[in-house]
Write a protein that holds these residues in place. Structure first.
Motif, mmCIF file in Angstrom:
data_model
loop_
_atom_site.group_PDB
_atom_site.id
_atom_site.type_symbol
_atom_site.label_atom_id
_atom_site.label_comp_id
_atom_site.label_asym_id
_atom_site.label_seq_id
_atom_site.Cartn_x
_atom_site.Cartn_y
_atom_site.Cartn_z
ATOM 1 N N LEU A 1 0.059 6.658 0.413
ATOM 2 C CA LEU A 1 -0.856 5.516 0.425
ATOM 3 C C LEU A 1 -1.423 5.399 -0.983
ATOM 4 O O LEU A 1 -1.896 6.397 -1.547
ATOM 5 C CB LEU A 1 -1.968 5.736 1.445
ATOM 6 C CG LEU A 1 -1.487 5.864 2.895
ATOM 7 C CD1 LEU A 1 -2.681 6.034 3.834
ATOM 8 C CD2 LEU A 1 -0.676 4.653 3.319
ATOM 9 N N LEU B 1 10.508 9.579 8.333
ATOM 10 C CA LEU B 1 11.020 8.802 7.196
ATOM 11 C C LEU B 1 11.927 9.665 6.322
ATOM 12 O O LEU B 1 11.723 10.872 6.214
ATOM 13 C CB LEU B 1 9.855 8.280 6.353
ATOM 14 C CG LEU B 1 8.894 7.327 7.052
ATOM 15 C CD1 LEU B 1 7.707 7.021 6.139
ATOM 16 C CD2 LEU B 1 9.615 6.030 7.426
ATOM 17 N N CYS C 1 3.803 2.073 14.901
ATOM 18 C CA CYS C 1 2.817 2.526 13.919
ATOM 19 C C CYS C 1 3.429 3.428 12.856
ATOM 20 O O CYS C 1 4.378 4.153 13.102
ATOM 21 C CB CYS C 1 1.698 3.294 14.624
ATOM 22 S SG CYS C 1 0.485 2.220 15.379
ATOM 23 N N VAL D 1 2.455 6.665 10.488
ATOM 24 C CA VAL D 1 1.573 7.794 10.769
ATOM 25 C C VAL D 1 1.386 8.685 9.545
ATOM 26 O O VAL D 1 2.359 9.122 8.923
ATOM 27 C CB VAL D 1 2.151 8.658 11.915
ATOM 28 C CG1 VAL D 1 1.136 9.702 12.352
ATOM 29 C CG2 VAL D 1 2.570 7.793 13.090
ATOM 30 N N HIS E 1 -0.101 14.180 6.536
ATOM 31 C CA HIS E 1 -0.568 15.075 5.477
ATOM 32 C C HIS E 1 -1.506 14.322 4.535
ATOM 33 O O HIS E 1 -1.311 13.134 4.294
ATOM 34 C CB HIS E 1 0.611 15.610 4.660
ATOM 35 C CG HIS E 1 1.500 16.529 5.436
ATOM 36 N ND1 HIS E 1 2.324 16.087 6.450
ATOM 37 C CD2 HIS E 1 1.674 17.872 5.353
ATOM 38 C CE1 HIS E 1 2.983 17.124 6.948
ATOM 39 N NE2 HIS E 1 2.607 18.217 6.308
ATOM 40 N N LEU F 1 6.052 8.414 2.191
ATOM 41 C CA LEU F 1 5.408 7.310 1.486
ATOM 42 C C LEU F 1 3.939 7.659 1.270
ATOM 43 O O LEU F 1 3.251 8.056 2.199
ATOM 44 C CB LEU F 1 5.540 6.015 2.297
ATOM 45 C CG LEU F 1 6.980 5.530 2.524
ATOM 46 C CD1 LEU F 1 7.013 4.400 3.546
ATOM 47 C CD2 LEU F 1 7.596 5.069 1.200
ATOM 48 N N CYS G 1 -3.465 12.489 -2.500
ATOM 49 C CA CYS G 1 -2.847 11.398 -1.743
ATOM 50 C C CYS G 1 -2.750 11.709 -0.253
ATOM 51 O O CYS G 1 -2.588 12.852 0.164
ATOM 52 C CB CYS G 1 -1.451 11.119 -2.270
ATOM 53 S SG CYS G 1 -1.462 10.098 -3.755
ATOM 54 N N ALA G 2 -2.813 10.629 0.547
ATOM 55 C CA ALA G 2 -2.478 10.701 1.964
ATOM 56 C C ALA G 2 -1.018 10.257 2.105
ATOM 57 O O ALA G 2 -0.578 9.341 1.418
ATOM 58 C CB ALA G 2 -3.391 9.793 2.773
ATOM 59 N N VAL G 3 -0.290 10.935 2.987
ATOM 60 C CA VAL G 3 1.154 10.757 3.036
ATOM 61 C C VAL G 3 1.621 10.335 4.428
ATOM 62 O O VAL G 3 1.296 10.974 5.430
ATOM 63 C CB VAL G 3 1.872 12.073 2.658
ATOM 64 C CG1 VAL G 3 3.368 11.831 2.503
ATOM 65 C CG2 VAL G 3 1.283 12.670 1.383
ATOM 66 N N VAL G 4 2.390 9.255 4.463
ATOM 67 C CA VAL G 4 3.014 8.812 5.708
ATOM 68 C C VAL G 4 4.377 9.481 5.805
ATOM 69 O O VAL G 4 5.214 9.325 4.903
ATOM 70 C CB VAL G 4 3.197 7.280 5.725
ATOM 71 C CG1 VAL G 4 3.923 6.843 6.987
ATOM 72 C CG2 VAL G 4 1.857 6.573 5.609
ATOM 73 N N THR G 5 4.574 10.227 6.864
ATOM 74 C CA THR G 5 5.860 10.918 7.038
ATOM 75 C C THR G 5 6.659 10.346 8.204
ATOM 76 O O THR G 5 7.860 10.536 8.279
ATOM 77 C CB THR G 5 5.638 12.423 7.316
ATOM 78 O OG1 THR G 5 4.769 12.525 8.458
ATOM 79 C CG2 THR G 5 5.012 13.113 6.115
ATOM 80 N N HIS G 6 5.967 9.666 9.123
ATOM 81 C CA HIS G 6 6.623 9.104 10.299
ATOM 82 C C HIS G 6 6.238 7.644 10.464
ATOM 83 O O HIS G 6 5.113 7.257 10.165
ATOM 84 C CB HIS G 6 6.201 9.858 11.573
ATOM 85 C CG HIS G 6 6.706 11.261 11.619
ATOM 86 N ND1 HIS G 6 6.193 12.243 10.805
ATOM 87 C CD2 HIS G 6 7.684 11.840 12.371
ATOM 88 C CE1 HIS G 6 6.834 13.384 11.060
ATOM 89 N NE2 HIS G 6 7.738 13.171 11.998
ATOM 90 N N ALA G 7 7.180 6.853 10.952
ATOM 91 C CA ALA G 7 6.872 5.451 11.230
ATOM 92 C C ALA G 7 7.895 4.903 12.209
ATOM 93 O O ALA G 7 9.069 5.306 12.180
ATOM 94 C CB ALA G 7 6.882 4.638 9.942
ATOM 95 N N ILE H 1 0.832 -1.208 0.000
ATOM 96 C CA ILE H 1 0.000 0.000 0.000
ATOM 97 C C ILE H 1 0.864 1.255 0.000
ATOM 98 O O ILE H 1 0.424 2.318 -0.416
ATOM 99 C CB ILE H 1 -0.962 0.009 1.224
ATOM 100 C CG1 ILE H 1 -1.996 1.135 1.102
ATOM 101 C CG2 ILE H 1 -0.186 0.121 2.536
ATOM 102 C CD1 ILE H 1 -3.035 1.158 2.204
ATOM 103 N N LEU H 2 2.110 1.123 0.446
ATOM 104 C CA LEU H 2 2.998 2.284 0.553
ATOM 105 C C LEU H 2 3.788 2.463 -0.742
ATOM 106 O O LEU H 2 4.416 1.525 -1.233
ATOM 107 C CB LEU H 2 3.970 2.099 1.716
ATOM 108 C CG LEU H 2 3.318 1.931 3.092
ATOM 109 C CD1 LEU H 2 4.373 1.593 4.140
ATOM 110 C CD2 LEU H 2 2.553 3.184 3.501
ATOM 111 N N ILE H 3 3.750 3.666 -1.268
ATOM 112 C CA ILE H 3 4.439 3.967 -2.529
ATOM 113 C C ILE H 3 5.363 5.172 -2.313
ATOM 114 O O ILE H 3 4.903 6.221 -1.872
ATOM 115 C CB ILE H 3 3.421 4.284 -3.644
ATOM 116 C CG1 ILE H 3 2.467 3.088 -3.840
ATOM 117 C CG2 ILE H 3 4.127 4.634 -4.948
ATOM 118 C CD1 ILE H 3 1.452 3.285 -4.937
ATOM 119 N N PRO H 4 6.652 5.005 -2.623
ATOM 120 C CA PRO H 4 7.566 6.145 -2.441
ATOM 121 C C PRO H 4 7.104 7.346 -3.269
ATOM 122 O O PRO H 4 6.655 7.176 -4.413
ATOM 123 C CB PRO H 4 8.909 5.608 -2.955
ATOM 124 C CG PRO H 4 8.797 4.122 -2.889
ATOM 125 C CD PRO H 4 7.347 3.812 -3.120
#
Lengths: 475, 475
Positions: free
Chosen positions: A106, A100, B89, B91, B94, A104, A89-95, A68-71
């Motif tokens: 979604l 990160l 997790c 997160v 954005h 990444l 897009c929704a963006v993952v910045t921390h994990a 599900i995660l795309i750079p």
């Protein structure tokens, strides 16, 4: 239950929401724009999945699963794709408690991550075609959402195929469009128009987008599925080449195609009525409900009799037996009508005496008395009748609300009053398309495969126009 | 193909990875820690899903779908849960081009979002029990990953049920544990130990965690599925009460339970060999492969004959017919052994003359000549034999590598040499558990339901101990 369903003529949008909530198909979630698909809604999705998945496998496709995660950098590799999708897009910045290095995204759709893998898997013509489908959740940040029809997260399938030649890829694109058409018409009982999208309406990254387009009961159009010919765009973006039989190196050709939980919204809007959900029998998770009608004095006898009827039916149909004492038969009729079960079997003391039961069709309310010995056979006929008449009703409705229009003033009037589908010639310019959209809120839904023999003149500018298109307001 | 599979005795970890990659079950993705499940791996997952989903439905459960996005504040509502899951997790900060007001976590598990909905859906005892399952992707940011066994994103099912009483919830917890045990043993052909986890090994937010624990071929333990009794913890965190029959207000009782794509890794590690994958017949997407053996001169005749054999088999078993001219029979044997297809049917010119074919078992390599008229029946017997003997072999292996140990020095030596499962008494203190973990890298895998009649003394501190537990190194 016992809440009122807003009638369609009063407020169509509210009617739709009332049905989704009261039939317990879905619910609002605490996260804005995301929905919860409740068991009854999910059971519909399972039926849809099962049938479509079978059609995919029959046409040679296999399922797989990609992250599900795309750079972020992947999304940016194809110019039109990034323009179309990056903003939503929704963006993952921390994990894992850290920021990160690269954000990444979604997946809003998986072309980029999948073509990054196809680069690994494709070297030679022997590796082609690749015919893969994925069942997955995707996320697109939508401003205005509506249960099933447009939600931030939704479930879908996305086919992604790779081919040696343009011809094969185009053939695949149209093959899958036809799978969707067949599913819509034969299972959902919804007639659809098929054809191409205009440049402005096509998928971001496609050479050509094909669509199945349906008419809802408020005469608006709904795009129920799309199939894209992607040319070599993603192969070039991800540098995916293959060695041909004669040893040359060529870029690979691509398609992608998808339908989503939006189909459930389509199903509701196409067939349901002011009493609740109407489900075509071929998609009904519960096909028959048996309701014994008794008083305290005759309860045991009637329920026993009804159970025997149940025993004789349940092997042939997915059947519920409702002898809950907490509710009256009338309450139950209403409840099962909301749920959309195609056939209700009423079993009362009189029926018992005559070795009969009463069958009630959900779509028309028509009642038929039948002998118990013939009940299975009679239900079969009823189910076929319901399936066919839902389709024909929808087809008649579309025909009755489709009008060829060649004059722009008439066109405007049509959409100021009742509206529907307008068949009009269009010169092909985006200026005309833009102007008609601004002035009438209609869009080109589809450029149908079936075209009139003679050209005409553009509904907007009056210039010569080669193609007739279908305009409508749309979901 | 043609790459070498590292033998197990040389490097067990590399052997495992070689099989996953060469059997094309999965591949590394561009996103660190995430895997791509390729069609052959996904076909295994589909078999697993289909069977387990049927078992869930038989026990009264329905599927539903909840959002992948969970507000940060939800995760924090249950104290142990946040401590266990928040650090791993991913997160979303954005979306739609803007910073979110509240960060959204990608579900590591869905108790919190689901119980926020149960609060909406549960008012009275009439609304209970709720028996819902979800098939979904989840994300846990793992530092060390391994294909299928531990990945950042994985696919799983998570059951979440709500009950009126503690007894019902405990009963449900154990019912689902037994569903998992049955699936592991009867379908995966993997014997499992069942029982409870120690406090330190249980699910973050559970009152009790139950597990099915299997032994891999390197004698390490693998937790293949868990079922949790959650007490009223999530009901209290989300204030979910119900009105009892006598009009009181009480908190609702909960369970959750899950298995994941880890099962595919378990399957590989339990049964496969140095030639490749070995799949128990009940889970094999392809059950039989037919390989005609011919030379240029007799090709047409042999292939015709083999096709007749194919025609007679394919209605009974999922069968592939491999008459690809590009590869030799020997190459094909190796290839189909890597893929793990349970039965190979070899059809050569000699067989043709005698109206026979040769069946070859994937697990033992044993060859049997059978008349074509008996081939379907004989394959049936072979399949049952393979299924049973895989289970028995794994059971014998576990028995042979399980030892009751009461002396700590012997315990240490056991794990310094070969290791396996150690059955030892434990006083119940977390200090002893911590010490043995540090000194021997073993953990308490399970506190079995079956306990010796007499108490013993703790393997670590020598104090009186009521319970015997199983220690092992684990995946």
């Amino acid at each position: 239950m016992a809440e009122r369903i807003t009638p369609r003529h009063e407020n169509y949008s509210q009617w739709y929401i009332d049905i989704v909530l009261q039939a317990k198909l879905a619910d609002y979630s605490p996260v804005k724009g995301c929905m919860v698909i409740r068991p009854r809604g999910y059971a519909l999705w399972e039926k849809i999945q099962q049938i479509i998945d079978g059609m995919f496998k029959e046409t040679g496709h296999s399922n797989a699963y990609f992250p599900i995660l795309i750079p972020e950098s992947f999304i940016q590799k194809e110019a039109e794709h990034v323009e179309g999708f990056a903003p939503e897009c929704a963006v993952v910045t921390h994990a894992g408690g850290e920021e990160l290095e690269e954000p990444l995204f979604l997946r809003p759709t998986s072309e980029t991550i999948i073509w990054s893998m196809y680069k690994k898997w494709i070297q030679s013509y022997r590796d082609l075609p690749i015919l893969i489908n994925q069942w997955a959740n995707v996320l697109r940040w939508e401003k205005r959402t509506r249960l099933f029809l447009r939600t931030t997260e939704f479930l879908w399938q996305e086919g992604h195929t790779a081919h040696a030649t343009s011809e094969e890829a185009v053939e695949e694109t149209l093959r899958m469009l036809n799978v969707y058409k067949k599913f819509a018409e034969e299972y959902m009982a919804i007639p659809v128009l098929t054809g191409k999208k205009s440049e402005s309406e096509k998928f971001a990254g496609a050479v050509d987008t094909y669509t199945i387009e349906a008419m809802m009961q408020d005469k608006k159009a709904l795009q129920a599925g799309t199939s894209h010919f992607l040319g070599q765009k993603f192969a070039k973006a991800f540098d995916v080449t293959y060695q041909t039989r004669d040893g040359n190196l060529e870029y690979v050709w691509a398609t992608s195609w998808g339908v989503s939980t939006r189909l459930i919204g389509t199903l509701i809007m196409a067939h349901s009525d002011d009493k609740g959900l109407v489900i075509p029998p071929k998609l009904a998770p519960t096909e028959v409900v048996i309701i014994p009608i008794y008083k305290t004095g005759n309860k045991v006898k009637v329920v026993d009799y009804a159970k025997r009827v149940y025993e004789s039916i349940k092997g042939s149909y997915s059947t519920e037996f409702d002898d809950d004492d907490q509710y009256s038969p009338g309450w139950k009729f209403t409840e099962w009508e909301i749920r959309g079960v195609p056939v209700r079997v009423e079993v009362g003391p009189k029926d018992m005496g005559a070795d009969e039961v009463t069958l009630v069709r959900r779509d028309t309310g028509e009642r038929t008395l039948v002998k118990v010995s013939q009940v299975v056979e009679k239900i079969k006929t009823l189910m076929e009748d319901i399936q066919n008449s839902l389709f024909l009703r929808a087809l008649e409705f579309r025909k009755g609300n489709t009008r060829p229009i060649s004059d722009y003033e008439e066109f405007k009037q049509y959409f100021e009053s009742d509206g529907g589908f307008a068949e009009s010639f269009w010169c092909g310019s985006s200026d005309c398309e833009e102007r008609i959209k601004e002035e009438t809120k209609t869009t080109i839904r589809v450029i149908p495969f079936n075209q009139p023999e003679k050209p005409g003149t553009c509904i907007v500018c009056g210039e010569k126009a080669e193609q007739q298109v279908v305009f409508a307001r749309a979901y």
